[in-house]
Structures are given as structure tokens and as C-alpha cells.
Scaffold this motif. Structure first.
Motif, PDB file in Angstrom:
ATOM      1  N   TYR A 207       0.879  -1.313  -0.164  1.00 29.35           N
ATOM      2  CA  TYR A 207      -0.077   0.034  -0.023  1.00 29.35           C
ATOM      3  C   TYR A 207       0.847   1.306   0.119  1.00 29.35           C
ATOM      4  CZ  TYR A 207      -4.282  -2.568   1.269  1.00 29.35           C
ATOM      5  OH  TYR A 207      -5.252  -3.269   1.238  1.00 29.35           O
ATOM      6  N   SER A 208       0.481   2.299  -0.608  1.00 29.33           N
ATOM      7  CA  SER A 208       0.883   3.423  -0.611  1.00 29.33           C
ATOM      8  C   SER A 208       0.016   4.441  -0.048  1.00 29.33           C
ATOM      9  CB  SER A 208       2.023   4.008  -1.732  1.00 29.33           C
ATOM     10  OG  SER A 208       0.823   3.870  -3.024  1.00 29.33           O
ATOM     11  N   CYS A 209       0.127   5.559   0.214  1.00 35.19           N
ATOM     12  CA  CYS A 209      -0.822   6.801   0.316  1.00 35.19           C
ATOM     13  C   CYS A 209      -0.716   7.806  -0.263  1.00 35.19           C
ATOM     14  CB  CYS A 209      -0.731   7.214   1.974  1.00 35.19           C
ATOM     15  SG  CYS A 209      -0.977   5.702   3.124  1.00 35.19           S
ATOM     16  N   THR A 210      -2.161   8.640  -0.475  1.00 32.10           N
ATOM     17  CA  THR A 210      -1.971   9.726  -1.425  1.00 32.10           C
ATOM     18  C   THR A 210      -1.411  10.881  -0.757  1.00 32.10           C
ATOM     19  OG1 THR A 210      -4.203  10.306  -0.188  1.00 32.10           O
ATOM     20  CG2 THR A 210      -4.262   9.041  -2.437  1.00 32.10           C
ATOM     21  N   GLU A 211      -1.235  11.923  -1.371  1.00 29.53           N
ATOM     22  CA  GLU A 211      -0.590  13.198  -0.870  1.00 29.53           C
ATOM     23  C   GLU A 211      -1.060  13.708   0.459  1.00 29.53           C
ATOM     24  OE1 GLU A 211       1.135  17.575  -2.298  1.00 29.53           O
ATOM     25  OE2 GLU A 211       0.157  16.018  -3.631  1.00 29.53           O
TER      26      GLU A 211
ATOM     27  N   PRO B   8       3.700  -1.366   8.798  1.00 27.00           N
ATOM     28  CA  PRO B   8       4.042  -2.073   7.676  1.00 27.00           C
ATOM     29  C   PRO B   8       3.203  -1.815   6.477  1.00 27.00           C
ATOM     30  CG  PRO B   8       4.093  -3.780   9.580  1.00 27.00           C
ATOM     31  CD  PRO B   8       3.447  -2.347   9.960  1.00 27.00           C
ATOM     32  N   ALA B   9       3.935  -1.661   5.427  1.00 24.28           N
ATOM     33  CA  ALA B   9       3.099  -1.182   4.177  1.00 24.28           C
ATOM     34  C   ALA B   9       2.614  -2.119   3.332  1.00 24.28           C
ATOM     35  CB  ALA B   9       4.042  -0.307   3.365  1.00 24.28           C
ATOM     36  N   SER B  10       2.810  -3.512   3.801  1.00 26.81           N
ATOM     37  CA  SER B  10       2.447  -4.817   2.901  1.00 26.81           C
ATOM     38  C   SER B  10       1.565  -5.513   3.762  1.00 26.81           C
ATOM     39  CB  SER B  10       3.640  -5.526   2.434  1.00 26.81           C
ATOM     40  OG  SER B  10       4.497  -6.080   3.565  1.00 26.81           O
ATOM     41  N   ILE B  11       0.618  -6.267   2.916  1.00 24.72           N
ATOM     42  CA  ILE B  11      -0.280  -7.319   3.485  1.00 24.72           C
ATOM     43  C   ILE B  11      -0.057  -8.681   2.650  1.00 24.72           C
ATOM     44  CG2 ILE B  11      -1.781  -5.715   4.320  1.00 24.72           C
ATOM     45  CD1 ILE B  11      -3.508  -6.535   1.903  1.00 24.72           C
ATOM     46  N   ARG B  12      -0.192  -9.878   3.307  1.00 28.37           N
ATOM     47  CA  ARG B  12      -0.082 -11.083   2.606  1.00 28.37           C
ATOM     48  C   ARG B  12      -1.106 -12.059   2.621  1.00 28.37           C
ATOM     49  NH1 ARG B  12       4.878 -14.787   4.715  1.00 28.37           N
ATOM     50  NH2 ARG B  12       6.161 -13.258   3.359  1.00 28.37           N
ATOM     51  N   CYS B  13      -1.231 -12.641   1.801  1.00 32.82           N
ATOM     52  CA  CYS B  13      -2.565 -13.633   1.552  1.00 32.82           C
ATOM     53  C   CYS B  13      -2.062 -14.884   2.186  1.00 32.82           C
ATOM     54  CB  CYS B  13      -2.697 -13.986  -0.049  1.00 32.82           C
ATOM     55  SG  CYS B  13      -3.974 -15.463  -0.263  1.00 32.82           S
ATOM     56  N   LEU B  14      -3.077 -15.290   3.051  1.00 34.24           N
ATOM     57  CA  LEU B  14      -2.650 -16.540   4.001  1.00 34.24           C
ATOM     58  C   LEU B  14      -3.951 -17.080   4.141  1.00 34.24           C
ATOM     59  CD1 LEU B  14      -0.329 -14.873   6.962  1.00 34.24           C
ATOM     60  CD2 LEU B  14       0.294 -16.410   4.983  1.00 34.24           C
TER      61      LEU B  14
ATOM     62  N   GLY C 111      -6.574 -17.999   2.057  1.00 36.53           N
ATOM     63  CA  GLY C 111      -7.836 -17.175   1.761  1.00 36.53           C
ATOM     64  C   GLY C 111      -8.126 -15.799   2.240  1.00 36.53           C
ATOM     65  N   LYS C 112      -7.208 -15.640   3.171  1.00 38.57           N
ATOM     66  CA  LYS C 112      -7.646 -14.232   3.942  1.00 38.57           C
ATOM     67  C   LYS C 112      -6.172 -13.251   3.879  1.00 38.57           C
ATOM     68  CE  LYS C 112     -10.971 -16.459   7.130  1.00 38.57           C
ATOM     69  NZ  LYS C 112     -11.302 -16.560   8.540  1.00 38.57           N
ATOM     70  N   TRP C 113      -6.465 -12.149   3.895  1.00 37.84           N
ATOM     71  CA  TRP C 113      -5.419 -11.033   3.933  1.00 37.84           C
ATOM     72  C   TRP C 113      -5.172 -10.829   5.600  1.00 37.84           C
ATOM     73  CZ3 TRP C 113      -2.608 -10.279  -0.120  1.00 37.84           C
ATOM     74  CH2 TRP C 113      -3.184 -10.461  -1.364  1.00 37.84           C
ATOM     75  N   SER C 114      -3.765 -10.491   5.702  1.00 34.93           N
ATOM     76  CA  SER C 114      -3.497  -9.842   7.058  1.00 34.93           C
ATOM     77  C   SER C 114      -4.008  -8.407   7.035  1.00 34.93           C
ATOM     78  CB  SER C 114      -2.097 -10.163   7.110  1.00 34.93           C
ATOM     79  OG  SER C 114      -1.263  -9.230   5.898  1.00 34.93           O
ATOM     80  N   ASP C 115      -4.082  -7.880   8.264  1.00 36.33           N
ATOM     81  CA  ASP C 115      -4.622  -6.801   8.615  1.00 36.33           C
ATOM     82  C   ASP C 115      -4.090  -5.545   7.761  1.00 36.33           C
ATOM     83  OD1 ASP C 115      -6.568  -7.688  10.056  1.00 36.33           O
ATOM     84  OD2 ASP C 115      -5.260  -7.320  11.857  1.00 36.33           O
ATOM     85  N   PRO C 116      -4.895  -4.623   6.746  1.00 38.54           N
ATOM     86  CA  PRO C 116      -4.225  -3.632   6.242  1.00 38.54           C
ATOM     87  C   PRO C 116      -3.605  -2.443   7.038  1.00 38.54           C
ATOM     88  CG  PRO C 116      -6.453  -3.636   5.878  1.00 38.54           C
ATOM     89  CD  PRO C 116      -6.160  -4.654   6.620  1.00 38.54           C
ATOM     90  N   PRO C 117      -2.640  -1.687   6.614  1.00 36.02           N
ATOM     91  CA  PRO C 117      -2.145  -0.457   7.592  1.00 36.02           C
ATOM     92  C   PRO C 117      -3.165   0.696   7.317  1.00 36.02           C
ATOM     93  CG  PRO C 117      -0.897  -0.857   5.621  1.00 36.02           C
ATOM     94  CD  PRO C 117      -1.746  -1.943   5.681  1.00 36.02           C
ATOM     95  N   PRO C 118      -3.322   1.408   8.218  1.00 32.93           N
ATOM     96  CA  PRO C 118      -4.110   2.909   7.875  1.00 32.93           C
ATOM     97  C   PRO C 118      -3.139   3.928   7.311  1.00 32.93           C
ATOM     98  CG  PRO C 118      -3.571   2.734  10.361  1.00 32.93           C
ATOM     99  CD  PRO C 118      -3.214   1.699   9.703  1.00 32.93           C
ATOM    100  N   CYS C 119      -3.931   4.887   6.449  1.00 38.46           N
ATOM    101  CA  CYS C 119      -3.140   5.906   5.963  1.00 38.46           C
ATOM    102  C   CYS C 119      -3.636   6.939   6.777  1.00 38.46           C
ATOM    103  CB  CYS C 119      -3.704   6.167   4.466  1.00 38.46           C
ATOM    104  SG  CYS C 119      -2.801   5.183   3.254  1.00 38.46           S
ATOM    105  N   ILE C 120      -2.584   7.534   7.553  1.00 41.45           N
ATOM    106  CA  ILE C 120      -2.552   8.646   8.536  1.00 41.45           C
ATOM    107  C   ILE C 120      -2.245  10.163   8.018  1.00 41.45           C
ATOM    108  CG2 ILE C 120      -2.667   7.197  10.637  1.00 41.45           C
ATOM    109  CD1 ILE C 120       0.165   8.117  11.053  1.00 41.45           C
TER     110      ILE C 120
END
Length: 262
Positions: free
Chosen positions: A158-162, A169-175, A177-186
Motif C-alpha cells: 500500500y501507498s498513500c495519497t499526498e 508495515p506497508a505490505s499485507i500477505r495472502c494467508l 484465503g484471507k489477507w493480513s490486516d491492512p495498515p491505515p493511511c494517517i
């Protein structure tokens, strides 16, 4: 036309009821004893006065422990206590069929079992990771790449807008059939300056400040700075707190005293 004599007794075969003579082309079925397996056909044929296609009864060879597969185990109907009581490696009779089950997040590639055939197990199935559907979008976030499906263990970034930044962590992994928790854009910009007593801003005040940007302060006359004169915007928050402390009267008198002219 030649007749055949009574058929030979095949070792480890069940007893046969026989007669004195057999016609050309006549057939007799052969059955092996319980712990034996027939090979080379199940019938003998009378031809030209001789018995043809005589089979063999070979002992059914058991199998040793079944093969292990990654992320999978043999499905057992026995209780845990019964399994604990087994002190010696188990032997599996010819014809035994065992089934595999996979860990959570994995599934069998094809089939689910193996069969013991004369001391050898058939090829086991494989446990493969369950793929994932496309991950969810996050507010103010952008995916590094988007596919219709993702394989087990595959990662996306993931990357964030301006004006926003990844928190964690900026990445998530497929495990499985489910994705690990995504990071928030703050929010990383600071929209207003902090208020400090007795300090003076150096330079022009702006409407917003980018993360990493610094702002300098100074003290008014007869005050001295305690600590750093800078504060820094870091991911939407100001870091640092300049403080001005009054100069002591003794020091002030010494500072303001005019030397006498001789």
C-alpha cells in the motif's frame, strides 16, 4: 482332442473340487487364501491336454508408515489415548486406504487419500494454500498491483495519497484465503502551529506543514531559551516544546551595569 488331467494344486490357493478329465477349452477359477493375492489371471484353461495360464498366489505385503505431506496430516478415527498407546510403528495391510486432511488455510490439490498396494503406498495428494480475492481498499490508500486473485503467500504493498502516510508495515500477505490486516493511511501534514507561552515564531506562519518540516522559535528580550528552539511536524503531530525562562535579576543587573570611566 486331448483331455486335461486334474489341475495342479497352486501353493497358497484355496482347495479346488476337481474331476478326472477336462475338455479342451474348459476353465477353472482360482481363489487364493485370505492373506494372499492372485497374480497372472484368475483362471486356468485346458488346451491341448495341458493347463495354461497358471496363476500365482503371493503373500499380501503390508505397508509401513504413510508418507508425510507438508501442511497436512493423516485423518484418524482413533482417539488420542488410543494413538498414545501405540509403542511400535504400525503396519498397514494390503488394500488399506488412508485419507489426508489439511491445516487451516490449505486444501487438497486432488483426491484425498492413499492406498497400500503390496508394500507400497500410492502417490499422496498435496495441500496447497487457498488463494485470496483482491484486498480491500483503504481510505487515502493505493495498491501496488491489482489482480483477479492472489496465490497463497503473495504480498501487495500500500501507498498513500499526498498528505498521508502509512502507519505500520506497508505490505499485507495472502494467508489461507484471507489477507493480513491492512495498515491505515494517517494524515501526515500539520494544519496548525502549536501554541507556546512566551515564545516568538521566526518567519511567516503557514496554513499547513509537511511531515518532517521544522519551525523555529525565539524568546523575547530578557528571556532565555530552555531546550531546542525547533519543533518538527511528524505524521500530523508536532514534536518538541521550546520554553522561555526569565533571566535572574542578579544576572540582569550584571548584564545591564555600565562600566565606570576613569
Amino acid at each position: 482332442m486331448q483331455l486335461c488331467p486334474p489341475p495342479p494344486q497352486i501353493p497358497n490357493a484355496q482347495d479346488m473340487t476337481t474331476t478326472v478329465n477336462y475338455q479342451d477349452g474348459e476353465k477353472i477359477s482360482i481363489l487364493c487364501k485370505e492373506e494372499y493375492l492372485i497374480q497372472r489371471g484368475e483362471e486356468i484353461v485346458c488346451k491341448d491336454g495341458r493347463w495354461q495360464s497358471i496363476p500365482r498366489c503371493v503373500e499380501k505385503t503390508p505397508c509401513s508408515q504413510p508418507p508425510r505431506i507438508e501442511h497436512g496430516t493423516i485423518e484418524s478415527s482413533k482417539s488420542t489415548e488410543e494413538r498414545k498407546k501405540r509403542s511400535e510403528p504400525k503396519r498397514y495391510a494390503h488394500g488399506t486406504r488412508l485419507s489426508y486432511i489439511c491445516e487451516d488455510g490449505f486444501r487438497l490439490s486432488e483426491g484425498n487419500g492413499i492406498t497400500c498396494n503390496m508394500g507400497k503406498w500410492s502417490s499422496p495428494p498435496q495441500c496447497v494454500g487457498i488463494p485470496c480475492e483482491p484486498p480491500a481498499l483503504i481510505p487515502h490508500g493505493v495498491l501496488s498491483h491489482k489482480l483477479d486473485s492472489y496465490q497463497y503467500g503473495e504480498e501487495v504493498m500500500y501507498s498513500c495519497t499526498e498528505g498521508f502516510g502509512i502507519d505500520g508495515p506497508a505490505s499485507i500477505r495472502c494467508l489461507g484465503g484471507k489477507w493480513s490486516d491492512p495498515p491505515p493511511c494517517i494524515k501526515t501534514d500539520c494544519l496548525s502551529l502549536p501554541i507556546f507561552n512566551d515564545v516568538i515564531l521566526i518567519g511567516q506562519k503557514k496554513e499547513s506543514y509537511r511531515s518532517g518540516e521544522q519551525v523555529a522559535y525565539k524568546c523575547p528580550e530578557y528571556y532565555q531559551l530552555d531546550g531546542s528552539s525547533f519543533v518538527q511536524c511528524v505524521n500530523g503531530k508536532w514534536i518538541g516544546r521550546p520554553t522561555c525562562r526569565g533571566i535572574s535579576m542578579k544576572f540582569l543587573n550584571l548584564f545591564m551595569k555600565v562600566p565606570e570611566v576613569k
